[in-house]
Scaffold this motif. Structure first.
Motif, PDB file in Angstrom:
ATOM      1  N   THR A   4       0.871  -1.164   0.000  1.00 12.95           N
ATOM      2  CA  THR A   4       0.000   0.000   0.000  1.00 12.95           C
ATOM      3  C   THR A   4       0.912   1.218   0.000  1.00 12.95           C
ATOM      4  O   THR A   4       2.130   1.088  -0.100  1.00 12.95           O
ATOM      5  N   ALA A   5       0.338   2.371   0.164  1.00 14.76           N
ATOM      6  CA  ALA A   5       1.152   3.585   0.161  1.00 14.76           C
ATOM      7  C   ALA A   5       2.209   3.570   1.268  1.00 14.76           C
ATOM      8  O   ALA A   5       3.327   4.019   1.065  1.00 14.76           O
ATOM      9  N   ARG A   6       1.845   2.995   2.436  1.00 17.56           N
ATOM     10  CA  ARG A   6       2.769   3.092   3.571  1.00 17.56           C
ATOM     11  C   ARG A   6       3.212   1.774   4.177  1.00 17.56           C
ATOM     12  O   ARG A   6       4.136   1.757   4.992  1.00 17.56           O
ATOM     13  N   VAL A   7       2.551   0.666   3.835  1.00 14.99           N
ATOM     14  CA  VAL A   7       2.907  -0.614   4.448  1.00 14.99           C
ATOM     15  C   VAL A   7       3.018  -1.721   3.419  1.00 14.99           C
ATOM     16  O   VAL A   7       2.457  -1.634   2.334  1.00 14.99           O
ATOM     17  N   THR A   8       3.759  -2.751   3.814  1.00 16.18           N
ATOM     18  CA  THR A   8       3.842  -3.990   3.049  1.00 16.18           C
ATOM     19  C   THR A   8       3.326  -5.104   3.945  1.00 16.18           C
ATOM     20  O   THR A   8       3.737  -5.214   5.100  1.00 16.18           O
ATOM     21  N   LEU A   9       2.417  -5.905   3.423  1.00 22.63           N
ATOM     22  CA  LEU A   9       1.958  -7.111   4.101  1.00 22.63           C
ATOM     23  C   LEU A   9       2.693  -8.258   3.451  1.00 22.63           C
ATOM     24  O   LEU A   9       2.651  -8.406   2.219  1.00 22.63           O
ATOM     25  N   ARG A  10       3.380  -9.053   4.243  1.00 26.31           N
ATOM     26  CA  ARG A  10       4.277 -10.075   3.697  1.00 26.31           C
ATOM     27  C   ARG A  10       4.317 -11.299   4.599  1.00 26.31           C
ATOM     28  O   ARG A  10       3.919 -11.240   5.766  1.00 26.31           O
ATOM     29  N   PRO A  11       4.843 -12.409   4.084  1.00 30.66           N
ATOM     30  CA  PRO A  11       5.031 -13.589   4.930  1.00 30.66           C
ATOM     31  C   PRO A  11       5.991 -13.291   6.088  1.00 30.66           C
ATOM     32  O   PRO A  11       6.848 -12.399   5.992  1.00 30.66           O
ATOM     33  N   TRP A  12       5.841 -14.052   7.129  1.00 29.86           N
ATOM     34  CA  TRP A  12       6.692 -13.894   8.310  1.00 29.86           C
ATOM     35  C   TRP A  12       8.097 -14.426   8.054  1.00 29.86           C
ATOM     36  O   TRP A  12       8.278 -15.388   7.309  1.00 29.86           O
ATOM     37  N   ARG A  13       9.083 -13.781   8.697  1.00 33.44           N
ATOM     38  CA  ARG A  13      10.479 -14.215   8.639  1.00 33.44           C
ATOM     39  C   ARG A  13      10.965 -14.490  10.063  1.00 33.44           C
ATOM     40  O   ARG A  13      10.384 -13.993  11.031  1.00 33.44           O
ATOM     41  N   ASP A  14      12.037 -15.241  10.167  1.00 34.20           N
ATOM     42  CA  ASP A  14      12.592 -15.544  11.487  1.00 34.20           C
ATOM     43  C   ASP A  14      12.987 -14.284  12.245  1.00 34.20           C
ATOM     44  O   ASP A  14      12.858 -14.229  13.471  1.00 34.20           O
ATOM     45  N   ASP A  15      13.451 -13.260  11.535  1.00 31.38           N
ATOM     46  CA  ASP A  15      13.866 -12.041  12.230  1.00 31.38           C
ATOM     47  C   ASP A  15      12.689 -11.183  12.704  1.00 31.38           C
ATOM     48  O   ASP A  15      12.886 -10.135  13.309  1.00 31.38           O
ATOM     49  N   ARG A  65       6.357  -1.307   7.889  1.00 30.29           N
ATOM     50  CA  ARG A  65       6.296   0.068   7.383  1.00 30.29           C
ATOM     51  C   ARG A  65       7.288   0.207   6.237  1.00 30.29           C
ATOM     52  O   ARG A  65       8.443  -0.175   6.354  1.00 30.29           O
ATOM     53  N   ARG A  66       6.824   0.741   5.131  1.00 31.72           N
ATOM     54  CA  ARG A  66       7.652   0.786   3.920  1.00 31.72           C
ATOM     55  C   ARG A  66       8.829   1.743   4.039  1.00 31.72           C
ATOM     56  O   ARG A  66       9.907   1.452   3.514  1.00 31.72           O
ATOM     57  N   ASP A  67       8.664   2.864   4.718  1.00 25.91           N
ATOM     58  CA  ASP A  67       9.750   3.851   4.691  1.00 25.91           C
ATOM     59  C   ASP A  67      10.963   3.457   5.526  1.00 25.91           C
ATOM     60  O   ASP A  67      12.072   3.901   5.245  1.00 25.91           O
ATOM     61  N   ASP A  68      10.793   2.588   6.537  1.00 24.52           N
ATOM     62  CA  ASP A  68      11.954   2.205   7.339  1.00 24.52           C
ATOM     63  C   ASP A  68      12.055   0.697   7.612  1.00 24.52           C
ATOM     64  O   ASP A  68      12.973   0.248   8.279  1.00 24.52           O
ATOM     65  N   GLY A  69      11.108  -0.093   7.100  1.00 24.73           N
ATOM     66  CA  GLY A  69      11.151  -1.538   7.278  1.00 24.73           C
ATOM     67  C   GLY A  69      10.774  -2.026   8.665  1.00 24.73           C
ATOM     68  O   GLY A  69      10.929  -3.209   8.965  1.00 24.73           O
ATOM     69  N   ALA A  70      10.262  -1.147   9.522  1.00 27.24           N
ATOM     70  CA  ALA A  70       9.905  -1.555  10.885  1.00 27.24           C
ATOM     71  C   ALA A  70       8.691  -2.476  10.881  1.00 27.24           C
ATOM     72  O   ALA A  70       7.713  -2.226  10.162  1.00 27.24           O
ATOM     73  N   LEU A  71       8.751  -3.527  11.687  1.00 31.62           N
ATOM     74  CA  LEU A  71       7.613  -4.411  11.861  1.00 31.62           C
ATOM     75  C   LEU A  71       6.596  -3.693  12.749  1.00 31.62           C
ATOM     76  O   LEU A  71       6.909  -3.306  13.876  1.00 31.62           O
ATOM     77  N   ARG A 108      -6.048   0.487   9.351  1.00 31.09           N
ATOM     78  CA  ARG A 108      -7.097   0.666   8.337  1.00 31.09           C
ATOM     79  C   ARG A 108      -6.544   0.394   6.937  1.00 31.09           C
ATOM     80  O   ARG A 108      -7.158  -0.309   6.134  1.00 31.09           O
ATOM     81  N   GLU A 109      -5.376   0.939   6.657  1.00 31.85           N
ATOM     82  CA  GLU A 109      -4.752   0.745   5.343  1.00 31.85           C
ATOM     83  C   GLU A 109      -4.480  -0.737   5.080  1.00 31.85           C
ATOM     84  O   GLU A 109      -4.784  -1.254   3.998  1.00 31.85           O
ATOM     85  N   ALA A 110      -3.934  -1.427   6.081  1.00 33.01           N
ATOM     86  CA  ALA A 110      -3.636  -2.850   5.928  1.00 33.01           C
ATOM     87  C   ALA A 110      -4.915  -3.678   5.825  1.00 33.01           C
ATOM     88  O   ALA A 110      -4.985  -4.630   5.037  1.00 33.01           O
TER      89      ALA A 110
END
Length: 180
Positions: A4-15, A65-71, A108-110
């Motif tokens: 989306t404009a601000r987030v990525t929904l993705r599979p889970w990773r170990d980190d 979050r897309r701009d900094d990769g924070a979960l 809401r976006e997610a």
């Protein structure tokens, strides 16, 4: 996976385990969910999402979050709620975000992106969500994304004794839009 404009929904990773464990250790985040889980319970929850993703093609995805990769937490879809309840075979949307991400529109976006994905990739006629009546933020979001109360699906959570403050769950639903 879903951007989306601000987030990525993705599979889970170990980190993701450590930052998600930190999110879940916040008593306010977990106030309507039975309290903070142990680290092992967080690991098991993420492993269950891997299993659900493999079996269903979707799960409660990690929200980054897309701009900094924070979960920021999770949002997504899964089939099957609690056995023996009216939602046991429903397509559920669910979310849990870090407190620092509340009130900024990320959930809401997610959620809107997850619902759109659900209509595009499943044949389900509705998507449901549930929470306890006291969780006004969650059912408020359900309303803001177009869901309406579905009292015929309300249930007592099998993980809590009858009369427990977290036992009764209210359900909201959104129907698949009519196709042109």
């Amino acid at each position: 996976m879903i951007e989306t404009a601000r987030v990525t929904l993705r599979p889970w990773r170990d980190d993701d385990i450590e930052p998600f464990a930190a999110i879940c250790s916040d008593p306010e985040v977990m106030a309507h969910l039975g309290g903070p889980p142990s680290y092992a319970e967080v690991e098991a929850m993420i492993e269950r999402q891997h299993v659900v993703q493999a079996a269903q093609g979707h799960c409660f995805w990690a929200v980054e979050r897309r701009d900094d990769g924070a979960l920021l937490g999770f949002c997504g879809l899964r089939i099957g709620g609690h056995a023996g309840t009216p939602v046991s075979d429903e397509l559920e949307i669910g979310w849990r975000l870090a407190r620092h991400a509340w009130g900024q529109g990320y959930a809401r976006e997610a959620a809107i992106a997850s619902i759109a994905w659900g209509w595009a990739h499943t044949d389900r006629h509705r998507i449901v969500a549930w929470t306890v009546p006291a969780n006004t933020a969650s059912w408020g979001l359900m309303r803001r994304i177009g869901m309406t109360a579905a009292p015929m699906l309300d249930f007592n959570h099998p993980g809590f004794p009858v009369g427990h403050p977290l036992g009764r769950h209210i359900v909201y639903a959104i129907d698949r839009p009519a196709r042109d």
